[in-house]
Design an enzyme around this catalytic site. Structure first.
Site, PDB file in Angstrom:
ATOM      1  CG  ASN A  11      -1.724   1.208   1.413  1.00 54.96           C
ATOM      2  OD1 ASN A  11      -1.787   2.055   0.514  1.00 54.96           O
ATOM      3  ND2 ASN A  11      -2.370   1.341   2.567  1.00 54.96           N
ATOM      4  CE  LYS A  13      -0.319   3.240   4.710  1.00 64.50           C
ATOM      5  NZ  LYS A  13      -0.262   3.345   6.160  1.00 64.50           N
ATOM      6  CG  HIS A  97      -5.934   1.760   4.993  1.00 62.09           C
ATOM      7  ND1 HIS A  97      -5.584   2.753   5.871  1.00 62.09           N
ATOM      8  CD2 HIS A  97      -4.881   0.919   4.924  1.00 62.09           C
ATOM      9  CE1 HIS A  97      -4.357   2.520   6.301  1.00 62.09           C
ATOM     10  NE2 HIS A  97      -3.911   1.406   5.745  1.00 62.09           N
ATOM     11  CD  GLU A  99      -3.178   5.505   6.619  1.00 59.84           C
ATOM     12  OE1 GLU A  99      -3.110   5.595   5.378  1.00 59.84           O
ATOM     13  OE2 GLU A  99      -2.255   5.024   7.310  1.00 59.84           O
ATOM     14  CD  GLU A 169      -3.688  -2.663   7.247  1.00 58.21           C
ATOM     15  OE1 GLU A 169      -2.549  -2.837   6.819  1.00 58.21           O
ATOM     16  OE2 GLU A 169      -4.379  -1.677   6.974  1.00 58.21           O
ATOM     17  N   GLY A 175       2.111   2.316  10.769  1.00 55.99           N
ATOM     18  CA  GLY A 175       3.019   3.453  10.636  1.00 55.99           C
ATOM     19  C   GLY A 175       3.673   3.880  11.935  1.00 55.99           C
ATOM     20  CB  SER A 214       4.975  -1.631  12.021  1.00 57.38           C
ATOM     21  OG  SER A 214       4.510  -0.312  12.239  1.00 57.38           O
TER      22      SER A 214
HETATM   23  P1  PGA Z   1       2.624   0.291   7.645  1.00 60.49           P
HETATM   24  O1  PGA Z   1       1.168   0.473   6.982  1.00 60.49           O
HETATM   25  O2  PGA Z   1       3.208  -0.972   7.094  1.00 60.49           O
HETATM   26  O3  PGA Z   1       3.398   1.516   7.205  1.00 60.49           O
HETATM   27  O4  PGA Z   1       2.423   0.227   9.126  1.00 60.49           O
HETATM   28  C1  PGA Z   1       0.332  -0.628   6.771  1.00 60.49           C
HETATM   29  C2  PGA Z   1      -0.976  -0.164   6.184  1.00 60.49           C
HETATM   30  O5  PGA Z   1      -1.441   0.913   6.546  1.00 60.49           O
HETATM   31  O6  PGA Z   1      -1.572  -0.849   5.325  1.00 60.49           O
END
Ligand code: PGA
Length: 251
Positions: A11, A13, A97, A99, A169, A175, A214
């Site tokens: 992803n 982003k 997601h 976010e 997740e 993140g 992460s």
């Molecule tokens: P990250 O994000 O690996 O940077 O923690 C995962 C995600 O949001 O899908």
């Protein structure tokens, strides 16, 4: 039964431009031959999807979107539909997601509609579920994940999960550099699968449940070794060629 084939999806982003995306995709294309036990996918920002799809034509690496509108077309300024993603060469699309849920107010209901819109367009939705830190601390992880899944099950039915991917997740791990331990992640993956078993055993045993939050090359092996973890949805670590390939190689 044997474990499901691993899927490692990146992803990106809101990152990248044409130059660095070209370098990233070409690097992945070169390295894919050494990834034997995992499918790979990349989910670039909308505007970079045609570039990635063109570069990856004929390769084993799939392309996905990060979001879609619930409508097929029409007066929805600034939005992108499922049929547009399909037409641009996407196989997958991420829906729900955290976010999108947190920053753009996507409710369980809207996420379920997006899941359905994705399948109607011939895309495979990667449905994200997961709890906030305060929900985990209040012992509400299972209730939250169940509620998020139920919204989709109610609208699309259990059969729809045969052509979908789930990504667990935990929001507190995204993140932040804080990964769920393999045991913490496995416990929720198992909960999800057992919940689905009650509705349809074959579908539950076939659906891939990815872990996200992460995940990186150094912790991938342990996570992917868990019986109900079937891959990863990778944010930060998907922007580096070797790091992303090494997650695939860890499968
Ligand atoms: P990250 O994000 O690996 O940077 O923690 C995962 C995600 O949001 O899908």
């Amino acid at each position: 039964m044997s474990k499901r084939r691993t899927l490692v999806a990146g992803n990106w982003k809101m990152n990248g431009n044409r130059a660095d995306s070209t370098a990233l995709v070409n690097g992945l294309k070169q390295g894919i031959a050494s990834v034997n036990n995992a499918d790979l996918a990349v989910c670039p920002p909308f505007i970079l999807i045609p570039l990635a799809a063109e570069l990856l034509k004929g390769s084993a690496i799939a392309v996905g979107g990060q979001n879609l509108n619930v409508n097929k077309s029409g007066a929805f300024t600034g939005e992108i539909s499922g049929p547009m993603l399909k037409d641009a060469g996407c196989r997958y699309v991420i829906v729900g997601h955290s976010e999108r849920r947190a920053l753009y107010g996507e409710s369980d209901d809207v996420v379920a509609q997006k899941f359905k819109a994705a399948q109607d367009a011939g895309l495979i939705p990667i449905l994200c579920v997961g709890e906030l830190l305060e929900e985990r601390e209040a012992n509400k992880t299972e209730a939250v994940v169940a509620r998020q899944l139920d919204a989709v099950l109610k609208l699309a039915g259990i059969g729809a999960l045969a052509n979908a991917v789930i990504a667990y997740e935990p929001v507190w791990a995204i993140g932040t550099g804080k990964t769920a331990t393999p045991e913490q992640a496995q416990a929720v993956h198992k909960f999800i699968r057992e919940k689905l078993v009650k509705a349809d055993k074959a579908v539950a045993e076939g659906v891939r449940i990815l872990y996200g939050g992460s995940m990186k090359a150094s912790n991938a092996k342990e996570l992917l070794a868990q019986p109900d973890i079937d891959g990863g949805l990778i944010g930060g670590a998907s922007l580096q060629v070797e790091e992303f390939l090494n997650i695939g190689r860890a499968a």
